[in-house]
Scaffold this active site. Sequence first.
Site, PDB file in Angstrom:
ATOM      1  CG  ASP A  25     -14.182 -26.317 -17.785  1.00  0.00           C
ATOM      2  OD1 ASP A  25     -14.126 -27.360 -17.373  1.00  0.00           O
ATOM      3  OD2 ASP A  25     -13.093 -25.756 -18.760  1.00  0.00           O
ATOM      4  CG  LEU A  26     -12.159 -28.041 -12.176  1.00  0.00           C
ATOM      5  CD1 LEU A  26     -11.847 -29.045 -11.628  1.00  0.00           C
ATOM      6  CD2 LEU A  26     -11.343 -27.063 -11.361  1.00  0.00           C
ATOM      7  CG  ASP A  27      -8.904 -30.768 -17.527  1.00  0.00           C
ATOM      8  OD1 ASP A  27      -8.276 -30.088 -16.327  1.00  0.00           O
ATOM      9  OD2 ASP A  27      -9.551 -31.054 -17.459  1.00  0.00           O
ATOM     10  CG  ASP A 195     -12.116 -24.540 -22.122  1.00  0.00           C
ATOM     11  OD1 ASP A 195     -12.205 -24.800 -23.090  1.00  0.00           O
ATOM     12  OD2 ASP A 195     -12.490 -24.428 -21.421  1.00  0.00           O
TER      13      ASP A 195
END
Length: 242
Positions: A25-27, A195
């Site tokens: 994931d990124l954000d 997250d």
Amino acid sequence: MPAPLPDLPPAQSLDKGRIRAITIDLDDTLWPIWPTIERAEALLLQWLTDHAPATAALFQSTEALRAIRNQMVTLRPDLNHDLSALRRESIRLALTQAGDEPALAEPAFELFFAERQRVQLFDDAHDTLAFLASRYPVVAVSNGNADVHKVGIGHYFQHSLSAAVLGVAKPDARIFHAAAGMLQVSPHEVLHVGDDAALDARGAMDAGMQAVWFNPAEHAWPYDTPPHATVGSLTALRELLD
């Protein structure tokens, strides 16, 4: 005396030997997202003040701009997988309601979008991504609209897959399976890192992958079946996989 903490379900065993690829994931996994969004919204509001004053007068705060963006989720559920389209159309709606030129939504959004890419990576993000990329093919899998190349980390990834491009968002198994397909591996050979307990960890496990939950805030795991591992930092992820 305080009540004892409830017993946690036993952790699954992470099988490092079967990992042939990583999705991440990124954000809020590689950088904190809200400082970036708040800064981009403040810049957008200033732009509207300069170029669409009636809109700025009607929507006098970043909270008001965010509220109409959230309203767009209800008005245009067909766009819920595309955060760029939601933001652009919310700006257009704000301009229309204020009597300003709706076409100003395009340059306004481009300004917002460029600022949205100016993220502040976690201190250990580069080292961790370099470690992962040196050992596995890595694919970014995001429901958001960050561009790994504009952010400056594209060289770590073989592919970047977004909900907007695919048309479905995490935790839908199809986005995880599409990532595995890009690398020509089976889902059970992929380790996903993210997250969000529901969208990332639970979603990846339901798709047949192993999952590491990135949980620096030490939230309680909300489901019966735990992730294969939980880490509090990207450094801990690197140590887990070393």
